[in-house]
Design a protein around this motif. Structure first.
Motif, mmCIF file in Angstrom:
data_model
loop_
_atom_site.group_PDB
_atom_site.id
_atom_site.type_symbol
_atom_site.label_atom_id
_atom_site.label_comp_id
_atom_site.label_asym_id
_atom_site.label_seq_id
_atom_site.Cartn_x
_atom_site.Cartn_y
_atom_site.Cartn_z
ATOM 1 N N PRO A 108 13.644 9.896 -5.949
ATOM 2 C CA PRO A 108 15.077 10.200 -5.437
ATOM 3 C C PRO A 108 14.842 11.368 -4.392
ATOM 4 O O PRO A 108 13.981 12.141 -4.581
ATOM 5 N N GLY A 109 15.908 11.493 -3.565
ATOM 6 C CA GLY A 109 15.928 12.575 -2.667
ATOM 7 C C GLY A 109 14.936 12.811 -1.383
ATOM 8 O O GLY A 109 15.072 13.599 -0.533
ATOM 9 N N LEU A 145 5.796 13.739 -2.347
ATOM 10 C CA LEU A 145 6.165 12.903 -1.132
ATOM 11 C C LEU A 145 7.369 13.503 -0.405
ATOM 12 O O LEU A 145 8.457 13.875 -1.135
ATOM 13 N N ALA A 146 7.079 13.930 1.037
ATOM 14 C CA ALA A 146 8.237 14.470 1.838
ATOM 15 C C ALA A 146 8.832 13.609 2.593
ATOM 16 O O ALA A 146 10.038 13.941 2.846
ATOM 17 N N ALA A 147 8.274 12.305 2.816
ATOM 18 C CA ALA A 147 9.242 11.520 3.842
ATOM 19 C C ALA A 147 8.246 9.956 3.828
ATOM 20 O O ALA A 147 7.334 10.008 3.729
ATOM 21 N N LEU A 170 0.771 -1.252 -0.019
ATOM 22 C CA LEU A 170 -0.095 0.000 -0.003
ATOM 23 C C LEU A 170 0.957 1.200 0.137
ATOM 24 O O LEU A 170 0.515 2.149 -0.666
ATOM 25 N N GLY A 171 2.148 1.334 0.848
ATOM 26 C CA GLY A 171 2.937 2.399 1.036
ATOM 27 C C GLY A 171 3.468 2.734 -0.595
ATOM 28 O O GLY A 171 3.458 3.715 -0.893
ATOM 29 N N LYS A 172 3.973 1.476 -1.263
ATOM 30 C CA LYS A 172 4.364 1.657 -2.344
ATOM 31 C C LYS A 172 3.445 2.227 -3.369
ATOM 32 O O LYS A 172 3.736 3.260 -4.443
ATOM 33 N N GLY A 173 2.278 1.958 -3.384
ATOM 34 C CA GLY A 173 1.005 2.291 -4.224
ATOM 35 C C GLY A 173 0.789 3.812 -3.800
ATOM 36 O O GLY A 173 0.609 4.620 -4.886
ATOM 37 N N VAL A 174 0.837 4.352 -2.872
ATOM 38 C CA VAL A 174 0.671 5.749 -2.442
ATOM 39 C C VAL A 174 1.880 6.670 -3.243
ATOM 40 O O VAL A 174 1.599 7.523 -3.851
ATOM 41 N N GLU A 175 3.105 5.934 -2.868
ATOM 42 C CA GLU A 175 4.257 6.573 -3.826
ATOM 43 C C GLU A 175 4.042 6.850 -5.167
ATOM 44 O O GLU A 175 4.280 7.848 -5.631
ATOM 45 N N LEU A 176 3.318 5.836 -5.854
ATOM 46 C CA LEU A 176 3.150 5.738 -7.244
ATOM 47 C C LEU A 176 2.147 6.783 -7.669
ATOM 48 O O LEU A 176 2.236 7.529 -8.473
ATOM 49 N N ALA A 177 0.836 6.754 -6.781
ATOM 50 C CA ALA A 177 -0.115 7.640 -6.997
ATOM 51 C C ALA A 177 0.157 9.115 -7.009
ATOM 52 O O ALA A 177 -0.298 9.815 -7.644
ATOM 53 N N LEU A 178 1.157 9.539 -5.965
ATOM 54 C CA LEU A 178 1.667 10.867 -5.938
ATOM 55 C C LEU A 178 2.212 11.344 -7.191
ATOM 56 O O LEU A 178 2.449 12.445 -7.286
#
Length: 328
Positions: free
Chosen positions: A47-48, A30-32, A14-22
């Protein structure tokens, strides 16, 4: 215009999915990422962006985050995580144990009101989008019957609940609608169906070495809310077989309301989802509602919310003028 800063707590599917959706939301970033694991062992795709321990949130590491999206499981994570972090920042979770939602809401609401934050719980597609469709259909056809069918697909919450059982190394759980029950609901027969008549549950479980298979099976089939109300089949396989045959995470389902207007004319309302990736779709819903949470917080709102409390326009990055011109 500044972008809404999003934190992710938990970097599983789910966390990986949120990163993709952003990546598809230009007004958000994505801040952190926060994790219970060693950050050195977590490699993210953006990155970063820093990966930090969950404990750092208590030390102020998330103070510059607008909304924290909680990506833990409903069985053991979210009941404690959501009220804990709602006491510090705006949060969104996907708590999906339907019977326990009122209790979860009360705990989170108390924490968020005291802290002056906004916390949105039980967000996803069910509870979430399916909940909205049940509400709309009931309001439109007050005389009628609701039916919700899930699957066939992998339930993240039920799979996670199995993995929390001692002796389980890994697991996938499929929810399967009963074809006859679905056909009868679609035909407008208004059948009275029990939970057991509407779905079956199929579990594929990898045991840890030395685990008692009979005890694991017993704990699964007797688990309240998750499996006890259903006919449940438990299959034990190797990790290699699970990885080979059950790597994908599809899901979907149907919400129907069959009813009649005052003259006796019959009507059926149906809403359906067919999802190639359950976690990626759920994550996309969470991100849209995180946008709404940021807006409600900016207006000075506080306390717990569900999808019932969020105006649809809050979900869109577009202006009201745009929505009226192009979507109304």
């Amino acid at each position: 215009m500044s972008r809404t800063r999003i934190g992710i707590l938990g970097y599983g599917n789910l966390g990986k999915g949120v990163e993709l959706a952003l990546r598809q939301s230009d007004d958000m970033e994505l801040a952190a990422v926060f994790t219970r694991r060693d950050p050195a062992d977590v490699s993210i795709a953006t990155p970063g962006v820093p990966v930090r321990r969950e404990a750092e949130l208590e030390q102020g590491a998330g103070d510059d985050i607008d909304v924290l999206i909680l990506c833990g499981g409903s069985a053991t994570d979210l009941p404690t995580q959501t009220p804990k972090w709602a006491a510090r920042c705006n949060v969104v979770d996907s708590f999906d144990t339907h019977a326990a939602i009122p209790r979860h809401f009360a705990a989170v609401d108390a924490a968020a009101k005291e802290a002056g934050t906004v916390a949105l719980i039980s967000c996803g597609w069910d509870p979430g989008l399916f909940s909205l469709n049940r509400l709309y259909a009931t309001c439109i056809l007050p005389e009628g019957t609701d039916y919700t069918f899930w699957g066939k697909g992998v339930s993240q919450g039920h799979s996670d609940a199995i993995r929390r059982i001692e002796g389980v190394a890994d697991a996938r759980q499929y929810t399967i609608p009963a074809p006859e029950a679905l056909d009868r609901a679609r035909a407008g027969e208004n059948p009275q169906l029990t939970t057991r008549q509407m779905h079956t549950r199929e579990c594929w479980v990898v045991l840890e070495e030395g685990a008692d298979a009979d005890e694991v099976r017993r704990q699964i089939v007797e688990m309240p809310n998750y499996f006890e109300p259903y006919d449940t089949t438990v299959n034990f396989i190797t990790q290699q077989e699970l990885d080979r045959d059950h790597a994908d995470l599809p899901h979907g389902g149907f919400v129907l309301r069959s009813g009649a207007t005052a003259s006796g004319k019959g009507h059926v309302i149906e809403y359906a989802l067919k999802l190639e990736s359950n976690p990626e779709f759920t994550a996309s819903v969470l991100v849209a509602y995180a946008r709404a949470v940021a807006r409600m917080a900016a207006e000075g709102q506080s306390g717990c919310r569900t999808v019932f409390d969020v105006a649809p326009a809050y979900l869109s990055p577009q202006s009201g003028d745009y929505l009226r011109a192009h979507m109304l």
